[in-house]
Design a protein around this motif. Structure first.
Motif, PDB file in Angstrom:
ATOM      1  N   GLY A  41     -23.900  49.707  47.377  1.00  0.00           N
ATOM      2  CA  GLY A  41     -25.102  50.053  48.121  1.00  0.00           C
ATOM      3  C   GLY A  41     -24.893  50.422  49.569  1.00  0.00           C
ATOM      4  O   GLY A  41     -25.867  50.639  50.302  1.00  0.00           O
ATOM      5  N   TYR A  42     -23.625  50.518  50.006  1.00  0.00           N
ATOM      6  CA  TYR A  42     -23.342  50.823  51.410  1.00  0.00           C
ATOM      7  C   TYR A  42     -22.892  52.276  51.556  1.00  0.00           C
ATOM      8  O   TYR A  42     -21.899  52.691  50.941  1.00  0.00           O
ATOM      9  N   GLY A  43     -23.600  53.033  52.368  1.00  0.00           N
ATOM     10  CA  GLY A  43     -23.241  54.429  52.599  1.00  0.00           C
ATOM     11  C   GLY A  43     -22.138  54.533  53.626  1.00  0.00           C
ATOM     12  O   GLY A  43     -22.401  54.603  54.829  1.00  0.00           O
ATOM     13  N   VAL A  44     -20.902  54.537  53.160  1.00  0.00           N
ATOM     14  CA  VAL A  44     -19.727  54.680  54.025  1.00  0.00           C
ATOM     15  C   VAL A  44     -18.896  55.817  53.461  1.00  0.00           C
ATOM     16  O   VAL A  44     -18.689  55.894  52.247  1.00  0.00           O
ATOM     17  N   LYS A  45     -18.406  56.696  54.316  1.00  0.00           N
ATOM     18  CA  LYS A  45     -17.667  57.859  53.852  1.00  0.00           C
ATOM     19  C   LYS A  45     -16.187  57.786  54.243  1.00  0.00           C
ATOM     20  O   LYS A  45     -15.836  57.321  55.333  1.00  0.00           O
ATOM     21  N   PRO A  46     -15.302  58.272  53.336  1.00  0.00           N
ATOM     22  CA  PRO A  46     -13.882  58.358  53.671  1.00  0.00           C
ATOM     23  C   PRO A  46     -13.601  59.628  54.458  1.00  0.00           C
ATOM     24  O   PRO A  46     -14.240  60.662  54.242  1.00  0.00           O
ATOM     25  N   ILE A  47     -12.678  59.556  55.374  1.00  0.00           N
ATOM     26  CA  ILE A  47     -12.210  60.738  56.093  1.00  0.00           C
ATOM     27  C   ILE A  47     -10.791  61.024  55.622  1.00  0.00           C
ATOM     28  O   ILE A  47      -9.887  60.206  55.809  1.00  0.00           O
ATOM     29  N   LEU A  48     -10.608  62.175  54.997  1.00  0.00           N
ATOM     30  CA  LEU A  48      -9.365  62.498  54.312  1.00  0.00           C
ATOM     31  C   LEU A  48      -8.528  63.475  55.132  1.00  0.00           C
ATOM     32  O   LEU A  48      -9.034  64.178  55.997  1.00  0.00           O
ATOM     33  N   SER A  49      -7.225  63.518  54.835  1.00  0.00           N
ATOM     34  CA  SER A  49      -6.413  64.622  55.333  1.00  0.00           C
ATOM     35  C   SER A  49      -6.773  65.839  54.470  1.00  0.00           C
ATOM     36  O   SER A  49      -7.082  65.675  53.277  1.00  0.00           O
ATOM     37  N   PRO A  50      -6.849  67.043  55.033  1.00  0.00           N
ATOM     38  CA  PRO A  50      -6.327  67.443  56.340  1.00  0.00           C
ATOM     39  C   PRO A  50      -7.327  67.324  57.494  1.00  0.00           C
ATOM     40  O   PRO A  50      -7.032  67.784  58.595  1.00  0.00           O
ATOM     41  N   THR A  51      -8.531  66.749  57.269  1.00  0.00           N
ATOM     42  CA  THR A  51      -9.452  66.558  58.389  1.00  0.00           C
ATOM     43  C   THR A  51      -8.782  65.700  59.465  1.00  0.00           C
ATOM     44  O   THR A  51      -8.934  65.952  60.660  1.00  0.00           O
ATOM     45  N   VAL A  52      -8.072  64.665  59.025  1.00  0.00           N
ATOM     46  CA  VAL A  52      -7.221  63.885  59.931  1.00  0.00           C
ATOM     47  C   VAL A  52      -5.781  64.030  59.458  1.00  0.00           C
ATOM     48  O   VAL A  52      -5.513  64.461  58.335  1.00  0.00           O
ATOM     49  N   LYS A  53      -4.863  63.655  60.321  1.00  0.00           N
ATOM     50  CA  LYS A  53      -3.441  63.793  60.000  1.00  0.00           C
ATOM     51  C   LYS A  53      -3.084  62.953  58.776  1.00  0.00           C
ATOM     52  O   LYS A  53      -3.564  61.828  58.612  1.00  0.00           O
ATOM     53  N   ALA A  54      -2.241  63.507  57.893  1.00  0.00           N
ATOM     54  CA  ALA A  54      -1.780  62.767  56.720  1.00  0.00           C
ATOM     55  C   ALA A  54      -1.155  61.445  57.147  1.00  0.00           C
ATOM     56  O   ALA A  54      -0.346  61.387  58.074  1.00  0.00           O
ATOM     57  N   GLY A  55      -1.571  60.379  56.503  1.00  0.00           N
ATOM     58  CA  GLY A  55      -1.098  59.049  56.867  1.00  0.00           C
ATOM     59  C   GLY A  55      -2.061  58.302  57.767  1.00  0.00           C
ATOM     60  O   GLY A  55      -1.885  57.105  58.010  1.00  0.00           O
ATOM     61  N   SER A  56      -3.085  59.025  58.266  1.00  0.00           N
ATOM     62  CA  SER A  56      -4.078  58.369  59.119  1.00  0.00           C
ATOM     63  C   SER A  56      -5.471  58.464  58.505  1.00  0.00           C
ATOM     64  O   SER A  56      -6.479  58.404  59.211  1.00  0.00           O
ATOM     65  N   GLU A  57      -5.527  58.616  57.190  1.00  0.00           N
ATOM     66  CA  GLU A  57      -6.814  58.633  56.509  1.00  0.00           C
ATOM     67  C   GLU A  57      -7.567  57.337  56.833  1.00  0.00           C
ATOM     68  O   GLU A  57      -6.951  56.293  57.030  1.00  0.00           O
ATOM     69  N   ARG A  58      -8.900  57.446  56.876  1.00  0.00           N
ATOM     70  CA  ARG A  58      -9.634  56.271  57.300  1.00  0.00           C
ATOM     71  C   ARG A  58     -11.039  56.202  56.707  1.00  0.00           C
ATOM     72  O   ARG A  58     -11.593  57.196  56.244  1.00  0.00           O
TER      73      ARG A  58
END
Length: 384
Positions: A340-357
């Motif tokens: 029930g929690y609206g939280v989104k992942p931020i993936l590479s290539p939006t961020v540098k590979a290895g720093s997904e969050r």
């Protein structure tokens, strides 16, 4: 209708293989930890009512802009909004654009000239990078929030030529990290080396400085060449503005192609933005206070639960938990969404590979119980 060329198919296939293929999300009802509506102004019915009343006070209001600002689209509401923004954000002049993307593209593609140099933080927003690429100046990244690296680059450039103009570009709150540079030291550095400082205030607008921005809050307005504020985050509506001198505004009206060659915002959009500002000034200070309390509560809770080291340090409404790997962070986000929690992942290539969050956005309308529960859910999932 023909399909797409094979080269485009290959690029899409690569995204699939990297588990980074983007899709437009479906509508879902979650506890909101993902939108940029930090103060809840996009949900405030009074703003719509105030805008409708405001529009009736203007003569001959129609629903469409009918043209660009240089043709038929420069409705009188533009003057009122820009005058209000100047006073509110402590700026000599303001120029409204259709979006933050348009503002950054227009500014950075037209202002730095051939032979100039743009030094930008390595985590600067895509709209800043795109605008720089469209211009004729040379550009170089400096390490994130690293003033020593920035100063060394400035000195190196000036040792080769003392005549060129240097533009230094940063954000007051970084959209994918939630952290901030040392703006006091940065502005002093730019003054010392005669550089033009440009600050994107998208995620600080309306939150800091009693609903103004972080530069205003720190009293640095006179030291900044240009600021970009946006209305699509805490202000809850649409559009953006470049703040600066009257001379800068005049230049952009003549050379910013993203302003010149596009249809203007319709009167209703301008009335909504102006009404949101008026509403925030009269009724929004409590929402700002609650948001700041929620930010403080989030920081206390993540420390209590032993999650502090997993998050990037932030005093803003944006808090990011680093979890390397697109699949790992997507699975955590899906788990939270199913709870029930609206939280989104931020993936590479939006961020540098290895720093997904995992990116958590806090709001004035989140309860402290919701904040504690989502952090507890994260702790349980990670097995801490």
């Amino acid at each position: 209708m023909a399909g797409i060329p094979s080269k485009l198919k290959i690029k899409l296939k690569k995204r699939e293989e990297e588990n980074s293929l983007r899709e437009l999300p479906s509508s879902a009802v979650w506890i909101d930890f993902f939108s940029n509506d930090y103060l809840g102004l996009a949900q405030e019915p009074a703003i719509e009512r105030e805008a409708e009343i405001m529009l009736k006070t203007y003569p001959k209001v129609i629903s469409g802009a009918t043209g660009s600002r240089l043709l038929s689209g420069n409705h009188v509401l533009y003057f009122d909004l820009e005058n209000f923004i100047c006073q509110h954000h402590n700026s000599e002049a303001a120029l409204v654009f259709n979006s933050g993307y348009d503002a950054n593209v227009g500014l950075f593609s037209s202002v730095p000239q051939r032979g100039d140099v743009v030094l930008y933080d390595e985590l600067a927003h895509a709209s800043i990078r795109d605008g720089i690429k469209m211009g004729n100046a040379q550009s170089y990244k400096f390490q994130h929030n690293d003033l020593e690296d920035l100063e060394n680059r400035i000195k190196k450039i000036k040792s080769k030529s003392a005549d060129l103009d240097i533009y230094v570009v940063t954000e007051s709150v970084f959209s994918m990290d939630g952290d901030s540079p040392d703006l006091i030291s940065l502005s002093a550095l730019c003054v010392a080396h005669d550089c033009y400082l440009i600050v994107d205030e998208a995620h600080a607008t309306g939150i800091f400085g009693q609903g103004r921005d972080l530069i205003s809050d720190l009293g640095l307005s006179e030291l900044v060449f240009a600021r970009i504020i946006t209305f699509g985050k805490a202000i809850g509506h649409h559009g953006a503005a470049v703040l600066g001198s009257k001379a800068l505004k005049n230049y952009l009206v003549n050379f910013a192609r993203s302003l010149i060659y596009t249809t203007a915002l319709p009167p209703h959009s301008l009335a909504m933005v102006l009404s949101a500002y008026v509403h925030m000034n009269s009724n929004g200070q409590e929402a700002i206070r609650i948001l700041q309390e929620n930010i403080a509560h989030f920081k206390v809770e993540k420390k209590r639960l032993g999650l502090e080291d997993r998050f990037i340090s932030s005093d803003s409404a944006i808090h990011c938990l680093i979890l390397p790997g697109n699949e790992k962070v997507k699975q955590l986000a899906l788990h939270l969404q199913s709870s029930g929690y609206g939280v989104k992942p931020i993936l590479s290539p939006t961020v540098k590979a290895g720093s997904e969050r995992l990116r958590i956005c806090l709001h004035s309308y989140n309860t402290k119980e919701e904040i504690s529960r989502v952090l507890q859910e994260i702790k349980s999932y990670l097995g801490q």
